[in-house]
Design a protein around this motif. Sequence first.
Motif, short mmCIF file in Angstrom:
data_model
loop_
_atom_site.label_atom_id
_atom_site.label_comp_id
_atom_site.label_asym_id
_atom_site.label_seq_id
_atom_site.Cartn_x
_atom_site.Cartn_y
_atom_site.Cartn_z
N SER A 1 4.75 -9.18 -6.57
CA SER A 1 3.48 -9.77 -7.03
C SER A 1 2.98 -10.89 -6.12
O SER A 1 1.81 -11.21 -6.15
N ASP A 2 3.88 -11.47 -5.34
CA ASP A 2 3.44 -12.48 -4.38
C ASP A 2 2.75 -11.84 -3.18
O ASP A 2 2.14 -12.52 -2.36
N ARG A 3 2.90 -10.55 -3.05
CA ARG A 3 2.35 -9.85 -1.89
C ARG A 3 1.24 -8.86 -2.25
O ARG A 3 0.39 -8.54 -1.44
N VAL A 4 1.32 -8.34 -3.48
CA VAL A 4 0.39 -7.28 -3.89
C VAL A 4 -0.27 -7.66 -5.22
O VAL A 4 0.38 -8.21 -6.10
N ASN A 5 -1.57 -7.38 -5.32
CA ASN A 5 -2.27 -7.58 -6.60
C ASN A 5 -2.09 -6.34 -7.47
O ASN A 5 -2.48 -5.25 -7.06
N PHE A 6 -1.51 -6.51 -8.62
CA PHE A 6 -1.33 -5.39 -9.55
C PHE A 6 -2.39 -5.46 -10.65
O PHE A 6 -3.00 -6.52 -10.86
N LEU B 1 2.64 2.89 -8.77
CA LEU B 1 2.35 1.56 -8.22
C LEU B 1 3.42 1.06 -7.25
O LEU B 1 3.10 0.38 -6.27
N ARG C 1 2.83 2.78 -3.98
CA ARG C 1 1.58 2.27 -3.41
C ARG C 1 1.79 0.88 -2.82
O ARG C 1 1.28 0.57 -1.74
N LEU D 1 1.20 -0.45 1.03
CA LEU D 1 0.34 -1.59 1.37
C LEU D 1 1.10 -2.61 2.23
O LEU D 1 0.57 -3.14 3.20
N ILE D 2 2.35 -2.85 1.88
CA ILE D 2 3.16 -3.81 2.62
C ILE D 2 3.38 -3.34 4.06
O ILE D 2 3.29 -4.12 5.01
N SER E 1 1.53 -0.90 5.71
CA SER E 1 0.30 -0.67 6.50
C SER E 1 -0.36 -1.98 6.90
O SER E 1 -1.07 -2.05 7.89
N ASN E 2 -0.11 -3.05 6.13
CA ASN E 2 -0.67 -4.35 6.51
C ASN E 2 0.31 -5.16 7.35
O ASN E 2 0.11 -6.36 7.57
N LYS E 3 1.34 -4.50 7.81
CA LYS E 3 2.34 -5.09 8.72
C LYS E 3 2.98 -6.35 8.13
O LYS E 3 3.30 -7.28 8.87
N VAL E 4 3.11 -6.38 6.81
CA VAL E 4 3.81 -7.51 6.19
C VAL E 4 5.30 -7.40 6.54
O VAL E 4 5.92 -8.34 6.98
#
Lengths: 386, 220
Positions: free
Chosen positions: A109-114, A318, A321, A325-326, A328-331
């Motif tokens: 949740s610190d990295r992705v908006n759910f 989720l 997904r 996101l993590i 593809s955004n190179k986190v």
Amino acid sequence: MNLPVSKRITQARELAGFSKAELAKLLDVSPAAVAQWENGSKHPTADNLQAISRHLGFSMPLLIRPIPEPIFVRGPLTFRAWTSAVSRKSNRRAFRLAELFAEVYFWLSDRVNFPENNLPDIECKDDPEEMAQECRRAWGLGNRPILKLGELLESKGVVLGSASFGDDRFDAFSCVISGRPFIFLGDEKKDAARSRFDACHELAHLALVEHQQLTESDLCDPKTLSKIEAEANAFAGAFLLPEETFGPDVLDVTLDGFLKLKSKWAVSVQAMVFRAHQLELISHSQYQELFRQISVKGWRKKRGEPLDECIPEVKRSLGKRSLELIESNKVMHAWEIPSELPMPQKILCDIFQADPELFEPAELERIIAVDFKSVARQSSVEELAR
Amino acid sequence: MSLDPITAIEHDWPIHKQIAVQSLFQSAYASVTELCDPKRSPVFTTPNQRLHSGYTRWIAVNYWLERGCNSGLLEGISPVWKPVFENQDKSCSILELHGKFTSTVACHISEIEASPRESRTRRDYRAGNQKNFGFLESAVDVESPLLNLILVHGDKNAEFAFLRGYYDPDNAGVFTDLSGNIMDLPTIMPAVDEEPIDDPDADIKDHLRDEEEDEEGQNE
């Protein structure tokens, strides 16, 4: 002094379903030693920690990782098969699983908006139809079949997980952690119709106001437990099979007739017969006769009903997904996650719905190895050419 | 008095019953796939596995057709079991589906144009059909009170099924199709009208967004 390792040892032990004495036997130490590690009065040696790690499946980095403070469990942690199968030990296992699952979820949740928690608060009423209708209305749903149940729950902010305790009598449980609702479905039965019903049963425990306010001691009272279980079952039946649309579908009240409705409503024949009886679409004697036939046909046994393969699963998307996101955004890469979040691989795989290989840096090692070999080969060819 | 085959079919086997037959065949063939799966037992891994499948299909098709009659799906059709050999109760039995004007027996064939396996009963039934199919002059002196139909079906996955009338006692391959391909009829299951539910949405936190990728996305 209660160090992170003390709490983690308790967490790992309870998740594995061991008593202190059982763990002590496994590690060849005294039960008092385990008690002392867990209450923080003594530290385990490095050898002890390694043995704990090996036997309980918690990596060393996880054992020394503090359990995040904001995580606390609120509301009921309930089991459908509480009275028959689930002991206090199983309850602790479920509690610990939820705790670890939530730890990963809040890290994510610190990295992705759910999706926001959008569970309605529903007052208990005598008529389950009213409660189910209130929930459907709050979520903007009509009275048609809900086939994408997992997607619906996730989009309303419910976090879905699976639980495997090696006991096929275990169905599901739910809880609220730091304001986020969680539903864990047993994955022993591999029965999609049952899982869908269980998910709606747990939805009732999460959405019904009176159920939210129950404490663990309330749940120890068989009368209270039996009442809330009946309410949750009635809610699940009404939520999946609304009277207005399911009722007119029940024309042929034979088992074949109900079987024909199974793929449309994605509910087991048994649950449909129960609901038809509740809606007085069939008489009590018809209900009894249909259940007698169901028993004779062996449909009440595990995976016994025909057309089970037509029922869509409670799909979770989720976790997968968020991993996409993590990455593809190179986190970070998937294989870097365990170094930040050293959870048992099974839990990571379950949350992210991914294969274990994804969390191993094997790919990178292989590329390096191949590079070295090809360089070496190239050098020898060049030397020979000279 | 002869029976008009078209009227007989319209009465005994209207389209809704043919659609029911379709779903019964699907159930029957699905049972065969499950029961004869070599993964169930190594016993079924020999080249003779297909014999096992054949017998199982025969049993399953008859089981599901009888079940269709008893459940009301094939209303007006009665299941009648007849021993293959007269006066031998312990011999295997054939299921006849008796309507008001027709008696129908299911039979698997490997290709659409293939003939059902010959037997004395079938020859007699073909002879009985002669008058009903309008061969009054050449008809042998056998009159059947019911039109004898064969519900042929095949191949491996119930690709086709036809109601056929065979009427030449000397040639088992002569027939008239009395239905289209039953397996091509629209399905019996009502089209599912479900609640539209969007996939749950998740998004990366703003401070972690890879702007390079965003730009690439926009350029695309």
